[in-house]
Enzyme design. Structure first.
Site, PDB file in Angstrom:
ATOM      1  CB  SER A   1     123.968 120.490 -13.086  1.00 54.99           C
ATOM      2  OG  SER A   1     124.768 119.297 -13.033  1.00 54.99           O
TER       3      SER A   1
ATOM      4  CE  LYS B   1     122.807 116.311 -13.684  1.00 55.65           C
ATOM      5  NZ  LYS B   1     124.098 116.765 -13.111  1.00 55.65           N
TER       6      LYS B   1
ATOM      7  CB  SER C   1     126.660 118.871 -10.263  1.00 53.34           C
ATOM      8  OG  SER C   1     127.081 120.086 -10.834  1.00 53.34           O
TER       9      SER C   1
END
Length: 465
Positions: free
Chosen positions: A159, A83, A183
């Protein structure tokens, strides 16, 4: 365009490692197929912000040499993606923000990334995410929306949406995400993969763009529960240079019958009927494995109150984390993020203290539930993935936020759903250090339902032939 074997790439990390160990597959060959799939997917899924093809191919070639010499490490040659709010040396850490697009590349890996490299993993690139990790739909205005591989046009969750989408669409063997109030687990639920939020501090968050240091965690996403144990053992460890790091002792899994705690949420959480039905089917699988359901009382206050407290603390911390950019050109922030951060500017110290106290109440609530059971089980998210352009449900993190407030480990495992239906996740929550118990329970669940990783049907439209 190169071909990509959908069966190979959609198999889990454990199966891919076995093929590499047996010499039936080369590391460069695996990566080349992976890169072909990534290239074909980007116009539709858009899960990557940056792909380091040159660096990854060099690392894969080195892994092939190590295997030939009999020097293979635990993750030798397996492609893993990260990420984009986690530092990877030589790559820019954008955190999905326009304000960071032209920053200098990171000089060093986050400790978890460094541990993956040291174990032989090939770092493929950086994954799409919700801007600043402050949201749960991954409709990023600067790097483009990341789409759910099961149904393009729908959110993959956030996210860590790029992480969930990339794992589900067979675009890496595993991925790293961050989890502040769900997330990692929400994208896992929406995309039909497995996501683990370890105990707070088990994996160092040094070298990340913070959202809320009290709540932030790094966690892996995989296509099967059996992959998680290896990744956790590689990445976990005390980091004396990280204030949030803790020396977590992982307890061995207990093979005995477990008390499975089930909360009667009633009106305290808005769980969609179809999600509740899938969850109840999952409970029947657990009882079929010999575990006993333990009914638990409703929460002392509505689940959404704790989630809103976490948002308030995160909004305030964004002002600190992004102070220099915030003092400059605010057109480089999305209008929504400007609204949230502007709201935080008006908060008083007393309001922030009250939010922290409410987080404490959520922690106590979770502790009280776990005092009556061995593992707490609930839906991961109250709903399935929703379409872009529709109102994002405010309640997405209502059931995941508890584990962040308390710092307890939590895992999302896919529930069986009918063909063509969007995925649904079941969340397992344990006491501090109970990661191995959660992984073992999730693995037994997947075996009981004959779970096999598979490429989502919708991916056939873009998959390289």
């Amino acid at each position: 365009m190169s071909k990509a074997d959908a069966h190979l790439l959609s198999s889990d990390l454990t199966a891919q490692a076995a093929l590499l160990d047996a010499g039936q597959l080369g590391c460069v060959e695996l990566l080349q197929q992976q890169l072909a799939a990534i290239h074909a997917s980007q116009p539709v899924i858009n899960s990557y912000i940056h792909v380091d093809a040159e660096g990854a191919l060099a690392a894969a070639a080195e892994s092939d040499l190590r295997r030939q010499r009999g020097q293979a490490r635990p993750l030798e040659g397996l492609p893993i993606a990260v990420k984009d709010n986690i530092d990877v040396a030589g790559m820019v850490t954008t955190a999905g923000m326009e304000t960071r697009r032209h920053d200098a590349p990171a000089e060093a890996d986050n400790p978890a990334v460094a541990a993956l490299r040291a174990a032989g993993a090939v770092i493929v690139g950086k994954l799409n995410m919700h801007e600043a990790a402050m949201g749960a739909d991954n409709d990023n205005p600067f790097y483009g929306a990341c789409h759910n591989p099961h149904r393009p046009g729908h959110t993959p969750g956030g996210s860590s949406g790029g992480s969930g989408a990339a794992v589900a669409a067979a675009l890496c063997s595993a991925a790293l995400g961050t989890d502040t109030m769900g997330s990692v687990r929400i994208p896992a639920s929406y995309c039909g993969v497995v996501g683990l939020k370890p105990s707070w501090g088990a994996i160092s968050t040094r070298g990340t763009v913070a959202l809320c240091r009290r709540l932030d965690h790094i966690g892996p996403l995989t296509r099967s529960a059996r992959d998680l144990g290896l990744l956790l053992r590689v990445m976990a460890g005390f980091d004396p240079a990280c204030a949030q790091s803790r020396d977590i002792h992982f307890l061995p899994a207990d093979a005995a019958s477990l008390r499975i705690g089930v909360v009667d949420f009633g009106d305290a959480a808005e769980i969609a009927p179809d999600v509740q039905a899938a969850f109840e089917d999952g409970l029947r699988v657990l009882t079929g494995l010999g575990h006993r359901l333990q009914p638990l009382p409703a929460p002392a206050f509505a689940s959404g109150r704790a989630r809103r407290a976490g948002l308030l603390m995160s909004e305030a911390e964004l002002l600190v984390e992004h102070a220099e950019a915030w003092a400059g050109d605010r057109s480089r922030f999305s209008p929504l993020l400007v609204k949230l951060m502007s709201w935080a500017e008006g908060l008083s110290a007393a309001e922030l203290a009250a939010a922290s106290q409410l987080a404490d109440r959520a922690q106590v609530q979770l502790q009280q539930w776990l005092a009556q059971c061995d593992v707490l089980v609930m839906p991961t998210a109250p709903q399935r993935a929703f379409a872009f352009g529709t109102q994002a449900p405010a309640s997405q993190a209502d059931l995941t936020a508890y584990a962040n407030m308390a710092g307890n480990p939590a895992l999302s495992v896919p529930l069986p759903v009918a063909a063509g239906e969007l995925p649904v996740g079941m969340q397992l929550v344990g006491s501090i250090g109970d990661e191995l118990q959660l992984i073992a329970l999730a693995e037994a669940f997947q075996q009981a339902v004959s779970w096999q990783p598979a490429l989502p049907e919708a991916c056939a439209a873009w998959w390289p032939k």
